[in-house]
Scaffold this active site. Structure first.
Site, short mmCIF file in Angstrom:
data_model
loop_
_atom_site.label_atom_id
_atom_site.label_comp_id
_atom_site.label_asym_id
_atom_site.label_seq_id
_atom_site.Cartn_x
_atom_site.Cartn_y
_atom_site.Cartn_z
N THR A 40 0.80 -1.22 0.00
CA THR A 40 0.00 0.00 0.00
C THR A 40 0.83 1.28 0.00
OG1 THR A 40 -1.84 -1.15 1.06
CG2 THR A 40 -1.77 1.26 1.31
N HIS A 45 3.51 2.35 -1.25
CA HIS A 45 4.17 2.92 -2.44
C HIS A 45 3.23 3.03 -3.64
CE1 HIS A 45 4.91 -1.48 -3.34
NE2 HIS A 45 4.30 -1.04 -4.42
N VAL A 92 -3.46 -4.15 -8.96
CA VAL A 92 -3.24 -2.71 -9.15
C VAL A 92 -4.54 -1.88 -9.03
CG1 VAL A 92 -1.98 -0.95 -10.50
CG2 VAL A 92 -1.24 -3.27 -10.59
N HIS A 116 5.54 -4.41 -10.49
CA HIS A 116 4.89 -3.33 -11.25
C HIS A 116 5.65 -2.04 -10.97
CE1 HIS A 116 1.50 -1.54 -13.39
NE2 HIS A 116 1.42 -0.62 -12.46
N TYR A 124 -36.70 -27.82 -11.38
CA TYR A 124 -35.90 -26.63 -11.67
C TYR A 124 -36.13 -25.66 -10.52
CZ TYR A 124 -34.77 -22.08 -13.72
OH TYR A 124 -34.26 -20.83 -13.95
N TYR A 176 -0.45 5.08 -17.96
CA TYR A 176 -1.35 5.97 -17.23
C TYR A 176 -0.52 7.03 -16.52
CZ TYR A 176 0.00 2.82 -13.36
OH TYR A 176 0.71 2.09 -12.45
N ASP A 227 -29.00 -21.38 -9.30
CA ASP A 227 -30.11 -21.71 -10.20
C ASP A 227 -29.75 -23.07 -10.79
OD1 ASP A 227 -32.39 -20.74 -12.05
OD2 ASP A 227 -30.81 -21.20 -13.50
N THR A 237 -30.99 -27.60 -11.45
CA THR A 237 -32.02 -28.65 -11.43
C THR A 237 -31.65 -29.66 -10.35
OG1 THR A 237 -30.89 -29.98 -13.12
CG2 THR A 237 -32.61 -28.46 -13.88
N GLU A 273 -30.86 -34.82 -21.49
CA GLU A 273 -29.46 -34.80 -21.07
C GLU A 273 -29.11 -36.24 -20.75
OE1 GLU A 273 -29.69 -30.42 -18.82
OE2 GLU A 273 -29.43 -32.24 -17.63
N LEU A 274 -28.05 -36.75 -21.33
CA LEU A 274 -27.67 -38.15 -21.16
C LEU A 274 -26.37 -38.22 -20.35
CD1 LEU A 274 -28.34 -39.18 -24.87
CD2 LEU A 274 -29.85 -39.62 -22.91
N TYR A 275 -26.47 -38.74 -19.13
CA TYR A 275 -25.30 -38.81 -18.24
C TYR A 275 -24.79 -40.24 -18.22
CZ TYR A 275 -26.85 -34.31 -16.44
OH TYR A 275 -27.21 -33.01 -16.34
C1 LIG Z 1 3.81 0.17 -8.34
C2 LIG Z 1 2.38 0.01 -7.92
C3 LIG Z 1 1.48 1.04 -8.17
C4 LIG Z 1 0.14 0.89 -7.78
N1 LIG Z 1 -0.74 1.89 -8.06
C5 LIG Z 1 -2.04 1.76 -7.72
C6 LIG Z 1 -2.98 2.79 -7.98
O1 LIG Z 1 -2.64 3.80 -8.53
N2 LIG Z 1 -4.28 2.60 -7.62
C7 LIG Z 1 -4.69 1.46 -7.00
O2 LIG Z 1 -5.87 1.34 -6.72
N3 LIG Z 1 -3.81 0.48 -6.72
C8 LIG Z 1 -2.51 0.59 -7.06
N4 LIG Z 1 -1.62 -0.38 -6.76
C9 LIG Z 1 -2.11 -1.55 -6.07
C10 LIG Z 1 -2.37 -1.28 -4.61
O3 LIG Z 1 -1.28 -0.65 -4.05
C11 LIG Z 1 -2.63 -2.61 -3.93
O4 LIG Z 1 -3.68 -3.28 -4.59
C12 LIG Z 1 -3.02 -2.44 -2.47
O5 LIG Z 1 -2.14 -1.62 -1.82
C13 LIG Z 1 -3.07 -3.81 -1.83
O6 LIG Z 1 -3.43 -3.65 -0.51
P1 LIG Z 1 -3.49 -4.92 0.45
O7 LIG Z 1 -3.98 -4.44 1.73
O8 LIG Z 1 -4.21 -6.01 -0.23
O9 LIG Z 1 -1.97 -5.42 0.51
P2 LIG Z 1 -0.72 -4.82 1.32
O10 LIG Z 1 -0.71 -3.34 1.32
O11 LIG Z 1 0.48 -5.49 0.80
O12 LIG Z 1 -1.03 -5.27 2.78
C14 LIG Z 1 -0.86 -6.61 3.21
C15 LIG Z 1 -0.24 -6.56 4.59
O13 LIG Z 1 -0.24 -7.87 5.13
C16 LIG Z 1 0.90 -7.97 5.96
N5 LIG Z 1 1.22 -9.37 6.20
C17 LIG Z 1 1.66 -10.28 5.30
N6 LIG Z 1 1.89 -11.44 5.92
C18 LIG Z 1 1.56 -11.29 7.20
C19 LIG Z 1 1.59 -12.15 8.35
N7 LIG Z 1 2.01 -13.41 8.26
N8 LIG Z 1 1.20 -11.63 9.54
C20 LIG Z 1 0.77 -10.35 9.65
N9 LIG Z 1 0.76 -9.51 8.61
C21 LIG Z 1 1.14 -9.96 7.41
C22 LIG Z 1 1.96 -7.26 5.14
O14 LIG Z 1 3.04 -6.85 5.95
C23 LIG Z 1 1.20 -6.11 4.54
O15 LIG Z 1 1.30 -4.91 5.28
C24 LIG Z 1 -0.28 -0.29 -7.14
C25 LIG Z 1 0.63 -1.31 -6.90
C26 LIG Z 1 1.96 -1.17 -7.28
C27 LIG Z 1 2.91 -2.28 -7.05
#
Ligand SMILES: Cc1cc2nc3c(=O)[nH]c(=O)nc-3n(C[C@H](O)[C@H](O)[C@H](O)COP(=O)(O)OP(=O)(O)OC[C@H]3O[C@@H](n4cnc5c(N)ncnc54)[C@H](O)[C@@H]3O)c2cc1C
Length: 829
Positions: free
Chosen positions: A46, A48, A349, A231, A546, A256, A559, A561, A653-655
């Site tokens: 999240t 970055h 993403v 990515h 059905y 983008y 939905d 049978t 339907e033939l099974y």
């Molecule tokens: C370069 C890049 C650009 C992006 N740009 C966009 C964008 O512009 N718009 C958009 O909508 N999306 C974008 N995304 C996607 C978006 O960032 C992700 O879909 C989103 O952040 C995912 O969130 P999450 O909570 O599923 O995962 P994460 O943010 O990865 O959170 C999962 C968490 O689980 C924790 N975890 C893992 N294992 C364990 C464990 N065993 N015990 C406890 N904790 C654990 C991790 O530490 C992590 O903090 C981008 C992704 C990338 C790589």
């Protein structure tokens, strides 16, 4: 703060998804919810993220989810006092080819049906909004005023703050090391905090661990087919780009961009993506990969063509991070095979954009048993057992990523990781030049090229063009005569019409081995099925019913049978892709279900000569009635014959057990061919079922529609109680049949491009969208189904937006073909 010994729910993962799920669980009134994160909040993917929130997605539900998110994010500041930095700058989506313009028009039409404000601009108008753009090749642009961007980490923190305000407790630096499962149900979560180990009892656990979700799932022995893929985006130095700049998507160039710090952030999909090949994803906080500029070169060049100023600007930052992708590019939501263990992962993403909606759906699903929206396309249970295979998941995910922005034309089939599941007769289909499609891993015949030309008799006649090699020539001629206009005619063959007409005049033989087949037995089977099925199942053995399975709101969850094989034994037949889902629904309501899909081949013999054909192969009495099943022999093969139809013609339907499958196919082909029977495929089925008004779950009927609305009141028992009954009120809308004035204009409905169906207007006002549509070859009309106000009557006029053109249409009484069902109920004359 110490971890508690027990919790009502444990959410694993402090990214945007986990924070949103926790927030929404609390909003629905759940107390004792805890969230555990191994690092600090957001330190997975999240933190970055590029922050784009684009509302337009390929499915109605995802678009609704993102619309919900876009509404929630600005509100969060007010709710929590934390500002997620929402910039409602709007978004442009450019189209540079005629095909992309057509897609844009379809998207604009679909958007109208669910209240997504958007308009179609010219290239010049787009440039007026954003003078930095070079629009010389831009033919059109969609303008989405509700789009924007925000700060991803702030968003997650605002959701977390909102959750905490509502009582959720958040534990960072807490790694999940184990999941306890007892009797197929989750019972607790084991954690490590530094050197300490903790156990928390909980019977609801949500895995929202991003790219690590597959690994966390394996702690409980469940498969979550998440594939971590790298990515990348870059940020330029500032060059006075206004902060009001709209976001831009340029799908033809797969890039983008948006404003960032006075410069531009450029992101891109690539054709050769790379998997993050690690056994331990997200083990380190804030994982980033080294910049890979050779891989980004094409994206950068495309972006610089679109924004020429980029060519004079330096890059100051490269972000190359991991993201969780999935085999089909759709999210992975819902309950896993372990009861009480849920997942919200695989956001491809879009996690940021979707997070609000994801939290809402997950919380409703967990708390109420079913979410407000139809989520089947994102349901973890949409895959078969092969989802366990990492090589399968990887091949599919790479394919989805690399084609992410490509237009998927209706009927166009992806090729990765195929063939996988094959009917016993597959080899014969291939010999006949079958055009295969894929569903849930199954290879299914769309049509047979061998049917595209003249009949076999004409081919063999003196002067007839004999060989299959001539098919291309015949297809070309057929195309000119009958190919539908626009997208509906892109992936198409005259064979479809021949197969429909052969089924009407003689017989068609359809391979439906991929049907999902579920068995339920035991002395309580009837009683339990009666509780979940809306239809009356208390009928003698040999009966077929059905029926629909309803949720508490009366929405249709399945939905199918139901055949009563014996007093205490029932076989349920449902769609190819729905078996795992339907079985889970039944199990969730206390039924013991065996999936016997692979045990039986299924061929459907339908048409007026079906009785003659089967008669040459069987000594059994074949005159048993409609909606009845009998054990018979066909040649040397033991068969369960079910007198049902999905095309509106007499037949069965033939099974048979799978190992007899090839023998049975060969016997039926040999017996049927002299009668004019043709092997036929799914595109013919789809045309004929529309003519008969047979509904398809996931398109015409969904968890958001009731049987009353769908015109399925006839299948609802009046004399018993069942789940969802109390919610079945008089409907304000009804599924109606429309016939288009121009038969060459053919609707695609919600599938297979899944743009949400063509818009329908009544009296010039937006009224609805097409759920499914197509051309009916037996009635020679272009047919569309849509939910319209209950007062709408046959003869009423409507307009349907087929690719930006409004085509007149008339509401008609249904079904269009054989309304009295004489051809089905009575033995052929
Ligand atoms: C370069 C890049 C650009 C992006 N740009 C966009 C964008 O512009 N718009 C958009 O909508 N999306 C974008 N995304 C996607 C978006 O960032 C992700 O879909 C989103 O952040 C995912 O969130 P999450 O909570 O599923 O995962 P994460 O943010 O990865 O959170 C999962 C968490 O689980 C924790 N975890 C893992 N294992 C364990 C464990 N065993 N015990 C406890 N904790 C654990 C991790 O530490 C992590 O903090 C981008 C992704 C990338 C790589």
């Amino acid at each position: 703060m110490e971890l508690p010994n027990s919790a009502r729910a444990v959410v694993i993962g402090g990214g945007v998804a986990g924070c949103s799920v926790a927030y929404h669980l609390a909003r629905l009134g759940w107390s004792e919810v805890i969230l555990v994160e191994r690092h600090e909040l957001t330190e997975g993917t999240t933190w970055h993220s590029a922050g784009f929130v684009g509302q337009l997605r390929s499915t109605v539900t995802q678009t609704k989810m993102i619309m919900y998110s876009a509404g929630l994010y600005p509100e969060l500041a007010e709710l929590t006092g934390m500002d997620p930095g929402w910039r409602g700058v709007g978004g442009l989506r450019l189209a540079t080819t005629p095909e992309r313009v057509e897609e844009s028009l379809r998207l604009a039409g679909a958007g109208e049906t669910y209240g997504l404000g958007l308009s179609v601009l010219s290239g010049a108008e787009a440039k007026e909004m954003l003078p930095l753009l070079d629009v010389r090749d831009v033919r059109a642009a969609l303008w989405l005023p509700g789009d924007g961007w925000l700060d991803p980490a702030l968003l997650a923190r605002a959701l977390a703050a909102g959750a905490e305000k509502l009582g959720v407790r958040i534990f960072t630096g807490t790694r999940v090391t184990g999941l306890d499962v007892v009797g197929g149900e989750v019972s607790g979560v084991r954690h490590a905090r530094g050197a300490e180990e903790w156990s928390v009892q909980a019977d609801t656990v949500v895995i929202a661990a991003g790219a690590a979700s597959g690994r966390v799932g394996r702690l409980a022995g469940v498969d979550i087919p998440v594939v971590p893929i790298k990515h990348q985006y870059v940020v330029t130095e500032p060059f006075d780009v206004p902060s009001s700049m709209p976001t831009v998507r340029d799908p033809d160039n797969i890039v983008y961009f948006r404003e960032e710090g006075g410069g531009i952030l450029v992101g891109g999909y690539i054709r050769n993506p790379e998997i993050w090949d690690t056994g331990h994803p997200l083990e380190e906080p804030r994982t980033l990969f080294a910049a890979d500029m050779p891989k980004f070169q094409e994206s950068w060049e495309s972006a610089a063509r679109r924004v020429p100023a980029l060519g004079r600007t330096g890059i100051v930052k490269v972000v190359h991070g991991p993201e969780a992708f999935t085999p089909d590019g759709e999210f992975l939501l819902g309950e896993t095979a372990v009861r009480g263990l849920w997942t919200a992962a695989g956001f491809c993403v879009h996690g940021l954009a979707a997070a609000g909606g994801v939290g809402k759906i997950m919380a409703e699903w967990i708390v109420d048993g079913s979410p407000e929206y139809d989520v089947f396309g994102m349901d973890l249970r949409r895959f078969g057992g092969h989802a366990r295979s990492s090589s399968w998941a990887r091949a599919k995910a790479l394919d989805s990523y690399s084609k992410y922005y490509d237009i998927v034309y209706p009927g166009e089939e992806r090729t990765a990781a195929r063939p996988l599941r094959r009917s016993p007769a597959w080899v014969r289909h291939a010999e006949l030049g079958a055009e295969f499609g894929e569903k849930s891993g199954w290879e299914r015949v769309n049509w047979f090229k061998s049917n595209a030309g003249p009949s076999p008799e004409a081919r063999e006649a003196p002067g007839g063009r004999g060989a299959l090699e001539d098919q291309e020539a015949w297809e070309t001629r057929g195309d000119r005569e009958a190919r539908p206009a626009g997208w509906a005619g892109r992936v198409w063959s005259p064979a479809i019409r021949q197969e429909c007409l052969a089924t009407r005049d003689a017989a068609g033989l359809f391979d439906q081995t991929s049907f999902s087949k579920l068995e339920i037995s035991g002395h309580q089977a009837l009683m339990r099925l009666q509780r979940v099925c809306a239809g009356q199942l208390d009928r003698p053995p040999g009966s077929i019913v059905y029926t629909q399975l309803l949720n508490e709101r009366g929405g249709i969850e399945a939905d199918l049978t139901v055949t009563r094989l014996a007093e205490d034994r029932f076989r349920l037949v449902t769609g190819t892709a729905f078996g795992v889902h339907d079985a889970a629904w039944l199990r969730g309501h206390g039924l013991d279900v065996r999936d016997v899909t692979s045990a039986h081949a299924c061929y459907c013999l339908w048409g007026p000569r079906a009785l003659d054909i089967l008669g040459t192969l069987s000594d059994d009495d074949l005159t048993f009635g409609y909606m009845r099943a009998r054990e018979i022999s066909v040649g040397n093969v033991p068969v369960l014959a079910q007198r049902v139809t999905f095309v509106g013609e007499f037949g069965w339907e033939l099974y048979c057990p799978s190992e007899y499958g090839l023998t049975l196919w060969d016997a039926l082909m040999e017996a049927g061919t002299p009668y004019g029977m043709r092997p036929a495929g799914y595109r013919a089925i789809d045309s004929m079922r529309l003519e008969k008004g047979y509904r398809v779950w996931g398109m015409d009927i969904t968890p958001e529609t009731t049987p009353v609305e769908a015109g399925l009141g006839f299948a609802v028992a009046k004399d018993k109680d069942f789940l969802g009954r109390s919610a079945l009120e008089a409907a304000a809308r009804r599924l109606a049949c429309l016939v288009l004035d121009d038969p060459r204009q053919v609707c695609l409905g919600g599938e297979p491009v899944r743009l949400g169906g063509e818009p329908v207007r009544l009296g010039g006002e937006p009224a609805s969208r097409v759920t499914s549509g197509g051309y009916g070859h037996r009635v020679e009309r272009s047919i569309a189904y849509a939910y319209l106000p209950a007062g709408t009557a046959p003869g009423d006029r409507a307009e349907v937006g087929v690719t930006g053109t409004w085509v007149g249409a008339t509401v008609v009484a249904e079904p269009l073909y054989d309304p009295a069902s004489d051809r089905i109920r009575h033995l052929p004359a």
